[in-house]
Design an enzyme around this catalytic site. Structure first.
Site, PDB file in Angstrom:
ATOM      1  N   ASP A 260     -11.486   3.078   3.575  1.00 58.52           N
ATOM      2  CA  ASP A 260     -11.703   1.537   3.553  1.00 58.52           C
ATOM      3  C   ASP A 260     -13.350   1.358   3.538  1.00 58.52           C
ATOM      4  O   ASP A 260     -13.896   0.288   3.103  1.00 58.52           O
ATOM      5  CB  ASP A 260     -11.428   0.828   4.799  1.00 58.52           C
ATOM      6  CG  ASP A 260     -10.273  -0.020   4.607  1.00 58.52           C
ATOM      7  OD1 ASP A 260     -10.086  -0.284   3.706  1.00 58.52           O
ATOM      8  OD2 ASP A 260      -9.614  -0.570   5.546  1.00 58.52           O
TER       9      ASP A 260
ATOM     10  N   GLN B  10      -5.321  -1.261   9.211  1.00 60.10           N
ATOM     11  CA  GLN B  10      -5.110  -2.686   8.731  1.00 60.10           C
ATOM     12  C   GLN B  10      -5.684  -3.574   9.695  1.00 60.10           C
ATOM     13  O   GLN B  10      -5.374  -3.764  10.758  1.00 60.10           O
ATOM     14  CB  GLN B  10      -3.642  -3.218   8.443  1.00 60.10           C
ATOM     15  CG  GLN B  10      -3.178  -4.352   7.847  1.00 60.10           C
ATOM     16  CD  GLN B  10      -3.889  -4.556   6.563  1.00 60.10           C
ATOM     17  OE1 GLN B  10      -3.523  -3.585   5.682  1.00 60.10           O
ATOM     18  NE2 GLN B  10      -4.562  -5.521   5.937  1.00 60.10           N
TER      19      GLN B  10
ATOM     20  N   LYS C 104       0.952  -1.286   0.019  1.00 61.70           N
ATOM     21  CA  LYS C 104       0.173  -0.162  -0.095  1.00 61.70           C
ATOM     22  C   LYS C 104       0.850   1.365   0.101  1.00 61.70           C
ATOM     23  O   LYS C 104       0.420   2.272  -0.808  1.00 61.70           O
ATOM     24  CB  LYS C 104      -0.936   0.088   1.004  1.00 61.70           C
ATOM     25  CG  LYS C 104      -2.167  -0.890   1.057  1.00 61.70           C
ATOM     26  CD  LYS C 104      -2.903  -1.027   2.166  1.00 61.70           C
ATOM     27  CE  LYS C 104      -3.951  -2.257   1.867  1.00 61.70           C
ATOM     28  NZ  LYS C 104      -4.759  -2.856   3.257  1.00 61.70           N
TER      29      LYS C 104
END
Ligand code: NDP
Length: 295
Positions: A121, A98, A54
């Site tokens: 997200d 995460q 990422k």
């Protein structure tokens, strides 16, 4: 018959090139460099790999990457304090925590603590609720990527019967909502569904998001159907310690029945980070009042 292979790797590459061009224009117009903060708690090896890619892909499209790596014993309060700081930080447009988080941390608390405007997200209850209501919102990256792949082979999805296998909050449920918005007739299935093969055989579009290697067999697929395989599973393979990656669909069987199919690897997987970058740019635009939330 051999299915069209939906090349997620190339489609993701083109999307990243487009994002890089958009970011260059955005910064040239004086809006500042969009920034993505990624928070990793602990040292789960798979998560470390994801966070590393990422960060690399964020800088490759010209955005700023802020990595926060915290020890596995980090308390929930410490993590909440960091999120509060990132929520206020003007250089940060997107925040990604995460998952999975260590057991001492309540994931729902953390997801809800992220500013919905920075929730790249798309997991915050406000964004999930907006999606459910059909309102503009930041969309979860994997479902968004899966829809882009689907639309690469079928632009008009109206009236198609989509069967989604798996009902998780991060994949199955949001994909079902997006398919509904695209005027599909949607059937959601899960571990308690009766006669799953028969349900899958009705699908014009079959989305597998289960986490069980090659569970969906070739004879579960309606001839000509579009198959989107979200699964990422490792199967032990001779001569390697890591094993080989396979999806939730038995690809070698399905490829002879489906009209189009995403491979694993190289299908949905590469789209997820590309969509994360797209969401970060979208959040940056919206935070500066340059765009309405995307529909
Ligand atoms: P979850 O474990 O959260 O959910 C799995 C879902 O599958 C559940 O709804 C479960 O049903 C259902 N299920 C489990 N077993 C069966 C069965 N035998 N028959 C029918 N349904 C079943 O997984 P995720 O949604 O997080 O992930 C799904 C897959 O997608 C995984 O392989 C994961 O690695 C992959 N993934 C890939 C991403 C990417 O970037 N490409 C991103 C995220 C995930 P129930 O609710 O009844 O328990």
């Amino acid at each position: 018959m051999t299915a069209t292979i939906i090349d997620g790797k190339s489609i993701a590459e083109r999307l990243r090139q487009q994002i890089a061009a958009d970011v260059a224009r955005f910064t040239a117009e004086g809006h500042g460099v969009p920034g993505l903060a990624v928070v990793l708690v602990g040292n789960d090896p798979a998560s470390e790999v994801y966070v590393g890619s990422k960060a690399r892909q964020t800088t490759a499209v010209g955005m700023q990457s802020f990595e926060h790596r915290l020890p596995a014993e980090t308390s929930q309060d410490e993590l909440l304090t960091l999120i509060a700081r990132l929520n206020k930080d003007a250089a940060v447009d997107g925040i990604l925590v995460q998952l999975p988080l260590p057991a001492q941390i309540d994931t729902d608390r953390i997801v809800a603590a992220v500013d919905p405007a920075k929730d790249v997200d798309g997991f915050h209850p406000e964004n999930a609720g907006r999606l459910m209501r059909g309102l503009p919102s930041l969309l979860p990256c994997t479902p968004l990527g899966a829809m882009l792949l689907l639309r690469s082979v079928a632009t008009n999805l109206q009236g198609m019967h989509a069967v989604v296998v798996g009902r998780s909050n991060i994949v199955g449920k949001p994909i079902a909502q997006l398919l509904l918005q695209a005027d599909c007739t949607v059937t959601m299935t899960h571990s308690r569904s009766r006669d799953l093969p028969a349900l899958c055989r009705q699908a014009d579009i079959l989305v597998a998001a289960v986490g069980r290697p090659q569970m969906v067999r070739g004879d579960w697929i309606k001839p000509g159907a579009i198959v989107i395989d979200v699964g990422i599973n490792r199967l032990p393979a001779q001569g390697t310690t890591k094993g080989r990656l396979v999806g939730d669909v038995a690809f070698d069987e399905a490829v002879h029945v489906a009209g189009a199919i995403t491979p694993v690897p190289g299908g949905v997987g590469p789209m997820t980070i590309a969509c994360l970058l797209q969401n970060t740019l979208q959040a940056a635009r919206e935070r500066r009042g340059l765009a309405k939330p995307a529909a």
